[in-house]
Scaffold this motif. Structure first.
Motif, PDB file in Angstrom:
ATOM      1  N   PRO A 122       0.816  -1.216   0.000  1.00  0.00           N
ATOM      2  CA  PRO A 122       0.000   0.000   0.000  1.00  0.00           C
ATOM      3  C   PRO A 122       0.852   1.269   0.000  1.00  0.00           C
ATOM      4  CG  PRO A 122      -0.816  -1.576   1.609  1.00  0.00           C
ATOM      5  CD  PRO A 122       0.501  -2.103   1.127  1.00  0.00           C
ATOM      6  N   LEU A 123       0.331   2.318  -0.613  1.00  0.00           N
ATOM      7  CA  LEU A 123       0.983   3.627  -0.647  1.00  0.00           C
ATOM      8  C   LEU A 123       0.146   4.631   0.141  1.00  0.00           C
ATOM      9  CD1 LEU A 123       1.934   4.111  -4.420  1.00  0.00           C
ATOM     10  CD2 LEU A 123       3.427   3.402  -2.559  1.00  0.00           C
ATOM     11  N   VAL A 124       0.799   5.394   0.993  1.00  0.00           N
ATOM     12  CA  VAL A 124       0.164   6.513   1.684  1.00  0.00           C
ATOM     13  C   VAL A 124       0.760   7.769   1.067  1.00  0.00           C
ATOM     14  CG1 VAL A 124      -0.263   7.653   3.892  1.00  0.00           C
ATOM     15  CG2 VAL A 124       0.028   5.160   3.811  1.00  0.00           C
ATOM     16  N   VAL A 125      -0.077   8.583   0.433  1.00  0.00           N
ATOM     17  CA  VAL A 125       0.405   9.747  -0.305  1.00  0.00           C
ATOM     18  C   VAL A 125      -0.041  11.029   0.387  1.00  0.00           C
ATOM     19  CG1 VAL A 125       0.439  10.909  -2.543  1.00  0.00           C
ATOM     20  CG2 VAL A 125       0.249   8.411  -2.441  1.00  0.00           C
ATOM     21  N   CYS A 176       3.831  -0.526   4.362  1.00  0.00           N
ATOM     22  CA  CYS A 176       3.374   0.362   3.306  1.00  0.00           C
ATOM     23  C   CYS A 176       4.474   1.372   2.996  1.00  0.00           C
ATOM     24  CB  CYS A 176       2.061   1.050   3.672  1.00  0.00           C
ATOM     25  SG  CYS A 176       2.107   2.025   5.168  1.00  0.00           S
ATOM     26  N   ARG A 177       4.335   2.046   1.890  1.00  0.00           N
ATOM     27  CA  ARG A 177       5.310   3.042   1.428  1.00  0.00           C
ATOM     28  C   ARG A 177       4.662   4.410   1.544  1.00  0.00           C
ATOM     29  NH1 ARG A 177      10.273   2.505   0.124  1.00  0.00           N
ATOM     30  NH2 ARG A 177      10.094   1.035  -1.568  1.00  0.00           N
ATOM     31  N   LEU A 178       5.380   5.392   2.116  1.00  0.00           N
ATOM     32  CA  LEU A 178       4.873   6.755   2.230  1.00  0.00           C
ATOM     33  C   LEU A 178       5.506   7.625   1.156  1.00  0.00           C
ATOM     34  CD1 LEU A 178       4.215   5.448   5.047  1.00  0.00           C
ATOM     35  CD2 LEU A 178       4.084   7.786   5.851  1.00  0.00           C
ATOM     36  N   VAL A 179       4.665   8.459   0.530  1.00  0.00           N
ATOM     37  CA  VAL A 179       5.066   9.260  -0.621  1.00  0.00           C
ATOM     38  C   VAL A 179       4.559  10.680  -0.431  1.00  0.00           C
ATOM     39  CG1 VAL A 179       4.630   9.576  -3.098  1.00  0.00           C
ATOM     40  CG2 VAL A 179       5.009   7.278  -2.190  1.00  0.00           C
ATOM     41  N   LYS A 180       5.372  11.662  -0.824  1.00  0.00           N
ATOM     42  CA  LYS A 180       4.969  13.065  -0.805  1.00  0.00           C
ATOM     43  C   LYS A 180       4.909  13.579  -2.234  1.00  0.00           C
ATOM     44  CE  LYS A 180       6.407  15.823   2.454  1.00  0.00           C
ATOM     45  NZ  LYS A 180       5.281  16.058   3.300  1.00  0.00           N
ATOM     46  N   VAL A 181       3.828  14.298  -2.554  1.00  0.00           N
ATOM     47  CA  VAL A 181       3.669  14.920  -3.869  1.00  0.00           C
ATOM     48  C   VAL A 181       3.383  16.393  -3.658  1.00  0.00           C
ATOM     49  CG1 VAL A 181       2.280  15.014  -5.969  1.00  0.00           C
ATOM     50  CG2 VAL A 181       2.836  12.790  -4.956  1.00  0.00           C
ATOM     51  N   LEU A 203      -4.742   6.907   0.556  1.00  0.00           N
ATOM     52  CA  LEU A 203      -4.203   5.565   0.727  1.00  0.00           C
ATOM     53  C   LEU A 203      -4.578   4.756  -0.509  1.00  0.00           C
ATOM     54  CD1 LEU A 203      -2.827   3.461   2.565  1.00  0.00           C
ATOM     55  CD2 LEU A 203      -5.057   3.085   3.639  1.00  0.00           C
ATOM     56  N   PHE A 204      -3.563   4.176  -1.152  1.00  0.00           N
ATOM     57  CA  PHE A 204      -3.754   3.367  -2.350  1.00  0.00           C
ATOM     58  C   PHE A 204      -3.381   1.927  -2.047  1.00  0.00           C
ATOM     59  CE2 PHE A 204      -3.086   7.597  -3.993  1.00  0.00           C
ATOM     60  CZ  PHE A 204      -3.898   7.679  -5.107  1.00  0.00           C
ATOM     61  N   GLY A 222      -3.234  -1.751  -4.430  1.00  0.00           N
ATOM     62  CA  GLY A 222      -3.469  -2.334  -5.747  1.00  0.00           C
ATOM     63  C   GLY A 222      -3.642  -1.270  -6.820  1.00  0.00           C
ATOM     64  N   GLY A 223      -3.034  -0.104  -6.633  1.00  0.00           N
ATOM     65  CA  GLY A 223      -3.121   0.972  -7.613  1.00  0.00           C
ATOM     66  C   GLY A 223      -4.392   1.800  -7.544  1.00  0.00           C
ATOM     67  N   ARG A 224      -5.279   1.473  -6.586  1.00  0.00           N
ATOM     68  CA  ARG A 224      -6.548   2.192  -6.469  1.00  0.00           C
ATOM     69  C   ARG A 224      -6.681   2.883  -5.120  1.00  0.00           C
ATOM     70  NH1 ARG A 224     -10.987  -2.011  -8.574  1.00  0.00           N
ATOM     71  NH2 ARG A 224     -10.042  -3.218  -6.930  1.00  0.00           N
ATOM     72  N   GLU A 225      -7.329   4.029  -5.140  1.00  0.00           N
ATOM     73  CA  GLU A 225      -7.578   4.759  -3.901  1.00  0.00           C
ATOM     74  C   GLU A 225      -8.554   3.983  -3.028  1.00  0.00           C
ATOM     75  OE1 GLU A 225      -9.754   8.850  -2.372  1.00  0.00           O
ATOM     76  OE2 GLU A 225      -9.223   8.685  -4.493  1.00  0.00           O
ATOM     77  N   ILE A 226      -8.185   3.807  -1.749  1.00  0.00           N
ATOM     78  CA  ILE A 226      -9.098   3.128  -0.828  1.00  0.00           C
ATOM     79  C   ILE A 226      -9.531   4.029   0.326  1.00  0.00           C
ATOM     80  CG2 ILE A 226      -8.344   0.793  -1.411  1.00  0.00           C
ATOM     81  CD1 ILE A 226      -6.736   0.777   1.212  1.00  0.00           C
ATOM     82  N   ALA A 227      -8.804   5.144   0.546  1.00  0.00           N
ATOM     83  CA  ALA A 227      -9.191   6.078   1.604  1.00  0.00           C
ATOM     84  C   ALA A 227      -8.572   7.440   1.315  1.00  0.00           C
ATOM     85  CB  ALA A 227      -8.748   5.568   2.968  1.00  0.00           C
ATOM     86  N   ARG A 228      -9.213   8.469   1.865  1.00  0.00           N
ATOM     87  CA  ARG A 228      -8.748   9.852   1.684  1.00  0.00           C
ATOM     88  C   ARG A 228      -9.104  10.640   2.938  1.00  0.00           C
ATOM     89  NH1 ARG A 228      -9.375  13.781  -3.342  1.00  0.00           N
ATOM     90  NH2 ARG A 228      -9.170  11.798  -4.414  1.00  0.00           N
ATOM     91  N   GLN A 229      -8.206  11.539   3.316  1.00  0.00           N
ATOM     92  CA  GLN A 229      -8.427  12.398   4.471  1.00  0.00           C
ATOM     93  C   GLN A 229      -7.757  13.743   4.228  1.00  0.00           C
ATOM     94  OE1 GLN A 229     -10.087  11.757   7.474  1.00  0.00           O
ATOM     95  NE2 GLN A 229      -9.698  13.898   7.906  1.00  0.00           N
ATOM     96  N   SER A 230      -8.495  14.809   4.378  1.00  0.00           N
ATOM     97  CA  SER A 230      -7.920  16.155   4.239  1.00  0.00           C
ATOM     98  C   SER A 230      -7.656  16.739   5.615  1.00  0.00           C
ATOM     99  CB  SER A 230      -8.871  17.067   3.468  1.00  0.00           C
ATOM    100  OG  SER A 230      -8.978  16.625   2.129  1.00  0.00           O
ATOM    101  N   GLY A 231      -6.616  17.549   5.704  1.00  0.00           N
ATOM    102  CA  GLY A 231      -6.258  18.204   6.955  1.00  0.00           C
ATOM    103  C   GLY A 231      -5.089  17.526   7.636  1.00  0.00           C
ATOM    104  N   ALA A 232      -4.386  18.307   8.434  1.00  0.00           N
ATOM    105  CA  ALA A 232      -3.230  17.796   9.168  1.00  0.00           C
ATOM    106  C   ALA A 232      -3.685  16.840  10.271  1.00  0.00           C
ATOM    107  CB  ALA A 232      -2.434  18.949   9.760  1.00  0.00           C
TER     108      ALA A 232
END
Length: 156
Positions: free
Chosen positions: A71-74, A102-107, A129-130, A132-142
């Motif tokens: 999994p990727l956490v972006v 999981c792997r953490l990534v900054k964009v 959070l991705f 299998g190449g697909r978004e599975i979760a999203r959260q905005s804010g610190a």
């Protein structure tokens, strides 16, 4: 000798994962049971897990997303964003805690506006959070450290 399809010479095909090197972005194949044994890149010899988030541009992000089976956490962020600056050390600390699960990534959304548009980033920081190449979760804010770790583990 009759060998079933998922087994090849005694190794289950699902026991190997692919992931991109944080230094040279080449795709590596690593036995799942060796992920915690400090594996190194087959091309550049650098550690595949460095306990730090990977900073990626659009091409790098697309490559890592396509070639990383963990999994990727972006973290979508920008240099001018106060909450992003506050969250940066938290995200860095989380990389040390969550790897190799999981792997953490900054964009940087200013450097990669097409990615921000593709994923409809409306506020920053936004974490995605991705798997299998697909978004599975999203959260905005610190988030603080414990909230970030709990958020990732809840969705995995």
């Amino acid at each position: 000798m009759n060998v079933s399809f998922p087994v090849l010479m005694g190794v289950y095909m699902t026991s190997v994962v692919t992931l991109s090197c944080p230094s040279c972005l080449v795709t590596n194949r690593v036995a799942r049971e060796r992920l915690e044994a400090a594996p190194k890149c087959g091309r550049c010899g650098q550690a595949l897990f460095q306990g730090l988030p990977m900073a990626l541009d659009q091409a790098g992000f697309d490559r890592v997303l396509a070639n990383t089976e963990i999994p990727l956490v972006v973290d979508f962020w920008a240099q001018w964003c106060g909450p992003c600056k506050m969250m940066a050390p938290v995200f860095e600390r989380a990389a040390a805690e969550l790897e190799p699960g999981c792997r953490l990534v900054k964009v940087d959304t200013e450097a990669a506006p097409a990615l921000a548009q593709r994923y409809q980033i409306r506020s920053i920081p936004t974490l995605m959070l991705f798997s299998g190449g697909r978004e599975i979760a999203r959260q905005s804010g610190a988030m603080d450290f414990s909230t970030l770790i709990r958020w990732v583990r809840t969705h995995l």
